[in-house]
Motif scaffolding. Structure first.
Motif, PDB file in Angstrom:
ATOM      1  N   ARG A 448       0.945  -1.218   0.077  1.00 15.44           N
ATOM      2  CA  ARG A 448      -0.104  -0.030  -0.060  1.00 15.44           C
ATOM      3  C   ARG A 448       0.927   1.342  -0.113  1.00 15.44           C
ATOM      4  O   ARG A 448       0.334   2.193  -0.540  1.00 15.44           O
ATOM      5  CB  ARG A 448      -0.899  -0.203   1.300  1.00 15.44           C
ATOM      6  CG  ARG A 448      -2.052  -0.912   0.937  1.00 15.44           C
ATOM      7  CD  ARG A 448      -2.914  -1.012   2.318  1.00 15.44           C
ATOM      8  NE  ARG A 448      -4.348  -1.770   2.125  1.00 15.44           N
ATOM      9  CZ  ARG A 448      -5.114  -1.596   3.276  1.00 15.44           C
ATOM     10  NH1 ARG A 448      -4.748  -1.186   4.543  1.00 15.44           N
ATOM     11  NH2 ARG A 448      -6.097  -2.401   3.061  1.00 15.44           N
ATOM     12  N   ARG A 449       2.093   1.349   0.616  1.00 15.89           N
ATOM     13  CA  ARG A 449       2.805   2.442   0.703  1.00 15.89           C
ATOM     14  C   ARG A 449       3.397   2.877  -0.650  1.00 15.89           C
ATOM     15  O   ARG A 449       3.855   3.896  -0.997  1.00 15.89           O
ATOM     16  CB  ARG A 449       3.849   2.396   1.743  1.00 15.89           C
ATOM     17  CG  ARG A 449       4.983   1.357   1.722  1.00 15.89           C
ATOM     18  CD  ARG A 449       5.913   1.717   2.831  1.00 15.89           C
ATOM     19  NE  ARG A 449       5.349   1.100   4.199  1.00 15.89           N
ATOM     20  CZ  ARG A 449       5.796   1.396   5.261  1.00 15.89           C
ATOM     21  NH1 ARG A 449       7.302   1.894   5.278  1.00 15.89           N
ATOM     22  NH2 ARG A 449       5.094   0.929   6.464  1.00 15.89           N
ATOM     23  N   LEU A 457       1.695   5.584   5.518  1.00 15.39           N
ATOM     24  CA  LEU A 457       2.397   6.117   6.507  1.00 15.39           C
ATOM     25  C   LEU A 457       1.673   6.986   7.827  1.00 15.39           C
ATOM     26  O   LEU A 457       2.411   6.868   8.750  1.00 15.39           O
ATOM     27  CB  LEU A 457       3.471   6.820   6.051  1.00 15.39           C
ATOM     28  CG  LEU A 457       4.506   6.116   5.349  1.00 15.39           C
ATOM     29  CD1 LEU A 457       5.649   7.155   4.407  1.00 15.39           C
ATOM     30  CD2 LEU A 457       5.308   5.100   5.988  1.00 15.39           C
ATOM     31  N   VAL A 458       0.568   7.438   7.492  1.00 17.03           N
ATOM     32  CA  VAL A 458      -0.119   8.309   8.678  1.00 17.03           C
ATOM     33  C   VAL A 458      -0.744   7.117   9.652  1.00 17.03           C
ATOM     34  O   VAL A 458      -1.043   7.626  10.618  1.00 17.03           O
ATOM     35  CB  VAL A 458      -1.327   9.021   8.080  1.00 17.03           C
ATOM     36  CG1 VAL A 458      -0.604  10.066   7.330  1.00 17.03           C
ATOM     37  CG2 VAL A 458      -2.201   8.102   7.479  1.00 17.03           C
ATOM     38  N   LYS A 459      -0.548   5.841   9.470  1.00 15.46           N
ATOM     39  CA  LYS A 459      -1.071   4.981  10.409  1.00 15.46           C
ATOM     40  C   LYS A 459       0.220   4.584  11.385  1.00 15.46           C
ATOM     41  O   LYS A 459      -0.079   3.945  12.338  1.00 15.46           O
ATOM     42  CB  LYS A 459      -1.393   3.637   9.578  1.00 15.46           C
ATOM     43  CG  LYS A 459      -2.496   3.815   8.492  1.00 15.46           C
ATOM     44  CD  LYS A 459      -2.844   2.376   7.736  1.00 15.46           C
ATOM     45  CE  LYS A 459      -3.877   2.784   6.868  1.00 15.46           C
ATOM     46  NZ  LYS A 459      -4.125   1.371   5.975  1.00 15.46           N
ATOM     47  N   ILE A 460       1.234   5.298  11.199  1.00 14.71           N
ATOM     48  CA  ILE A 460       2.245   4.763  11.971  1.00 14.71           C
ATOM     49  C   ILE A 460       2.784   6.110  12.473  1.00 14.71           C
ATOM     50  O   ILE A 460       2.828   6.963  12.018  1.00 14.71           O
ATOM     51  CB  ILE A 460       3.701   4.347  11.156  1.00 14.71           C
ATOM     52  CG1 ILE A 460       3.183   3.040  10.186  1.00 14.71           C
ATOM     53  CG2 ILE A 460       4.815   4.191  11.906  1.00 14.71           C
ATOM     54  CD1 ILE A 460       4.207   2.742   9.207  1.00 14.71           C
ATOM     55  N   ASP A 461       2.981   5.831  14.123  1.00 10.20           N
ATOM     56  CA  ASP A 461       3.694   6.892  14.841  1.00 10.20           C
ATOM     57  C   ASP A 461       4.894   7.484  14.073  1.00 10.20           C
ATOM     58  O   ASP A 461       5.806   6.903  13.590  1.00 10.20           O
ATOM     59  CB  ASP A 461       3.932   6.653  16.117  1.00 10.20           C
ATOM     60  CG  ASP A 461       4.674   7.605  17.013  1.00 10.20           C
ATOM     61  OD1 ASP A 461       4.994   8.745  16.516  1.00 10.20           O
ATOM     62  OD2 ASP A 461       4.744   7.446  18.215  1.00 10.20           O
ATOM     63  N   PRO A 462       4.770   8.959  13.605  1.00 12.33           N
ATOM     64  CA  PRO A 462       5.959   9.571  12.973  1.00 12.33           C
ATOM     65  C   PRO A 462       7.376   9.271  13.359  1.00 12.33           C
ATOM     66  O   PRO A 462       8.350   9.370  12.783  1.00 12.33           O
ATOM     67  CB  PRO A 462       5.593  11.104  13.178  1.00 12.33           C
ATOM     68  CG  PRO A 462       4.394  11.138  12.958  1.00 12.33           C
ATOM     69  CD  PRO A 462       3.835   9.918  13.915  1.00 12.33           C
ATOM     70  N   LYS A 463       7.305   8.783  14.642  1.00 12.32           N
ATOM     71  CA  LYS A 463       8.769   8.891  15.451  1.00 12.32           C
ATOM     72  C   LYS A 463       9.392   7.217  14.986  1.00 12.32           C
ATOM     73  O   LYS A 463      10.367   7.032  15.087  1.00 12.32           O
ATOM     74  CB  LYS A 463       8.656   9.012  17.140  1.00 12.32           C
ATOM     75  CG  LYS A 463       8.349  10.433  17.472  1.00 12.32           C
ATOM     76  CD  LYS A 463       8.394  10.662  18.735  1.00 12.32           C
ATOM     77  CE  LYS A 463       7.081   9.948  19.531  1.00 12.32           C
ATOM     78  NZ  LYS A 463       7.124  10.414  21.006  1.00 12.32           N
TER      79      LYS A 463
END
Length: 772
Positions: A448-449, A457-463
């Motif tokens: 999907r990415r 990627l918004v599904k993942i904590d940016p850190k």
């Protein structure tokens, strides 16, 4: 006072005060930065999202400063010590540091030696000796001997008098400002190894005997030394007088104290005592206070710079080109545990999953090839996304051979798998794929990415995406706030299809909370796709304010109103209607009619609510409705036969992807499981102060291999293709500490919970060692 704040911010941002005042009013009314930047240009005079983010941050600081100012004024007033002069100084204080300096003498504290001495009646002695150097200290002190007050002899009296003056010096705000200014310009940071820790702290070897001007310590070195100190391998100190001549009577800072009070030390009877007071005040009180403050300030500057690096790289990663709605097979490579497969259709829906074992120890090569071949043909797969972690190049070779042998019309692409395992084990993934094994969810994310990096990627904590420099050493609250702002700005810049977006993506839309995002999905599941933006008003708890903020960023493709697929806000639909009616066209005919739209003049369609900036945006949007600001999709082609560091040879020219950009250069993934470093001096033939002026994460570049250290897995690269390996290139000199090179060359890891996974657009490989 709010107007004073607005004027100050206006000066700092080089904009008009009325622009700041308008923006502050909008922010205070609950409007989001993306909404203000896009749909309130007339009100703010065209402030963009970056200016608005800076304004919002500075506004918070200045409001906190003002709140603290009022607290301090009230505290001193209640003590009955607030003079007009002091009040004026407090009102003029432009930083929290200056404010706290002024408050220091009046701040409630435990009884000090100076206060005890004053209570014992020693203040007249201190005044006499300090201001009248001809006074003989011993004989004068004898007059104040008072056993009942704890002053047994003249020495005790002199000690008490000294404590009184020392505290005055340490609490003199104007003196502290002078010393701070001097130290900021001249002090030196001194780093030394802790005795006996040479071997255990070998990774900090560059700082075992290191001196550097405090004002010039770059972010990455400051954070490295601070980490070394925190881990017990280094000691850090401030040398206030790095250029002091041997045998000098006073340090420069002691001279600053003397000059501040107009004291000229000579051979007068009290001068020996006064010199001791000044020396002790500096060494025992002021220097320790200043060292703590300057170290904290250095850390704060380094953190801000590191967070800026993280934010910049995150934005580049999120705004990477999407492959688009094409059937995709995601491959999460592995050796012992096999390669996980997930096939998704053009909308990202999971069609099939499997696990193959083409590599050792199982070596089921032919069987694995049959499985992939069958899936590609059955689901008419256009793209194969291969995660770039462990066994990625082996898997890439396997797929290349498969495509060639089967004559498959499919394209293979190496994809960053950063954060895939974090997502796989998350509550969000469990809710999205309750019946799918955790190991297979990563393959879905990789597929999907490639289709849409931002949406996935918004599904993942940016850190956890791991594009940060020393990300675990900085303020986590500041980091999270900044990264959340980056994600929000990126999502709203692109826009979101409300009928396909996940709750995680909708949550990032201006005006939508987690609850509202989930309510939109629940409504969609219960009632089918949205056919107009106005239908959003039927969603539970989505009121007028939330609708105003989010509507322009939500897209409805093939809906009742063609404008719903554009960035034109519903509040501005009457403007489009007026354009159509005036030119005797229908709205649908306007969209995409470039030749006609170029003849329009925005000023002809303005009114009391919509000025030239908004109408200009509307006309541009009608030309290319819902345009995607992200670049065209392109991929790098890794060289065949170059799969690991040992395959590299100096002089090779390779294609690669910029995985990350740091202040000292860029890291490039050339397909050998190890990012190479292009030093800032080797990015281009011209002088570069910021690598981001030349490259950004995700860029496809050609590089020349300049140096290879197989044992230590270090790769030196140059983007100046005329450079020759072995010549005196600046990029090969040790112009940056070896810790940078070590950070760059640490082998990739799969421990993505710490943000350390390998990725095509991340610092993971570059900073794996530093993060540990």
């Amino acid at each position: 006072m709010s107007q004073a704040i607005c004027h100050l911010i206006a000066q700092e941002l080089s904009v008009r005060p009325e622009q700041v005042t308008a923006a502050v009013t909008l922010i205070d009314d609950g409007n989001t930065v993306p909404f203000i930047a896009r749909y309130r240009k007339e009100v703010t005079g065209g402030l963009d999202d970056t200016q608005l983010r800076n304004l919002d941050s500075r506004l918070s600081y200045l409001r906190e400063l003002e709140e603290r100012r009022q607290t301090i004024l009230k505290s001193i007033q209640d003590q009955g010590k607030l003079t007009d002069e002091l009040a004026a100084q407090i009102e003029q204080a432009d930083s929290k540091t200056r404010l706290e300096d002024l408050y220091l003498p009046y701040k409630p504290k435990r009884r000090t030696k100076g206060q005890i001495a004053i209570e014992a009646g020693l203040e007249p002695l201190a005044e006499q000796l300090w201001h009248h150097p001809q006074t003989e200290p011993e004989s004068e002190a004898a007059k104040y001997i008072n056993p009942d007050q704890g002053i047994a002899d003249s020495k005790a009296a002199l000690d008490g008098a000294r404590a009184i003056i020392m505290e005055r010096i340490a609490e003199d705000a104007n003196l502290l400002e002078k010393i701070r200014h001097y130290l900021n310009r001249n002090a030196e940071l001194v780093s030394r190894v802790v005795a006996g820790q040479e071997q255990a702290g070998e990774k900090f070897k560059d700082y075992f005997e290191h001196n550097e001007p405090l004002s010039k310590v770059p972010s990455h070195r400051a954070l490295a030394m601070l980490r070394g100190r925190n881990e017990g391998f280094l000691t850090l100190a401030i040398n206030a007088d790095p250029h002091q001549e041997e045998g000098a009577r006073q340090s420069h800072c002691e001279t600053l104290v003397s000059d501040h009070y107009g004291i000229s030390l000579s051979s007068a009877p009290a001068d020996s005592w006064r010199k001791q007071v000044i020396s002790w005040a500096w060494r025992i009180k002021v220097s320790m206070h200043m060292e703590t403050e300057l170290m904290a300030a250095m850390k704060e500057r380094a953190e801000i710079e590191a967070i800026d690096v993280f934010a910049s790289n995150l934005k580049d990663l999120l705004m990477a080109a999407p492959a688009g709605p094409r059937a995709t097979l995601g491959l999460d490579p592995g050796l012992r545990t096999g390669c996980k497969i997930a096939v998704v259709d053009s909308t990202g829906k999971v069609l099939a999953t499997d696990t193959i074992y083409p590599h050792p120890p199982q070596k089921q090569y032919d069987k694995s090839a049959q499985v992939v071949d069958a899936l590609v043909r059955k689901y008419q797969v256009d793209l194969i996304a291969i995660g770039n972690g462990t066994a990625s190049r082996e898997t890439d070779s396997f797929v290349a051979d498969l495509i060639k042998r089967g004559n498959l019309k499919v394209q293979k692409i190496m994809v960053s798998e950063a954060g895939a395992s974090v997502y796989s084990a998350s509550e969000l993934a469990a809710k999205e794929f309750p019946n799918l094994d955790v190991s297979l969810r990563g393959a879905v994310s990789i597929a999907r990415r490639l289709q849409d990096p931002l949406a996935e990627l918004v599904k993942i904590d940016p850190k956890s995406i791991g594009v940060g420099q020393y990300q675990h050493d900085v303020s986590q609250s500041l980091l999270a706030k900044r990264l959340d702002a980056v994600v929000e700005d990126c999502v709203n810049a692109v826009g979101v299809d409300v009928n396909t977006a996940s709750p995680a993506l909708l949550t990032r839309v201006a005006g939508l909370s987690n609850t509202l995002a989930q309510n939109i999905v629940d409504y969609r599941d219960a009632n089918g796709r949205f056919d107009s933006r106005t239908t959003l008003k039927k969603v539970a708890r989505l009121g007028p304010k939330a609708f105003e903020q989010c509507a322009g960023f939500l897209r409805i493709m093939d809906g009742k109103n063609p404008l719903d697929a554009s960035a034109v806000h519903p509040e501005a639909y009457p403007v489009v209607k007026a354009i159509a009616e005036k030119n005797q066209k229908n709205v649908k005919a306007l969209i995409g009619d470039t030749q006609f739209l170029r003849t329009l003049h925005a000023v002809d369609y303005t009114n009391d609510n919509f000025g030239v900036p908004t109408v200009t945006d509307i006309i541009k949007e009608l030309d290319k409705p819902g345009r995607d600001p992200r670049p065209e999709f392109k991929t790098a082609t890794f060289a065949e036969g170059v799969n690991q560091v040992s395959d590299l040879e100096p002089g090779m020219i390779l294609e690669g992807v910029v995985s990350n950009v740091a202040n000292f250069g860029a890291f490039v993934d050339i397909g050998v499981h190890q990012d190479g470093l292009v030093h800032i001096s080797a990015l281009t033939d011209r002088f570069v102060s910021d690598p981001r002026d030349v490259v950004k994460a995700g860029d496809i570049v050609k590089v020349k291999v300049m140096e290879v250290d197989v044992q230590r897995k270090r790769i030196g690269l140059s983007m100046r293709l005329n450079d020759e390996p072995g010549q005196d290139n600046r990029s090969q000199r040790s112009s940056t500490p070896r810790d940078q090179q070590r950070q760059a060359q640490k082998p990739r890891r799969r421990d993505e919970s710490q943000g350390n996974s390998a990725m095509g657009g991340a610092f993971a490989a570059a900073f794996a060692k530093a993060k540990r």
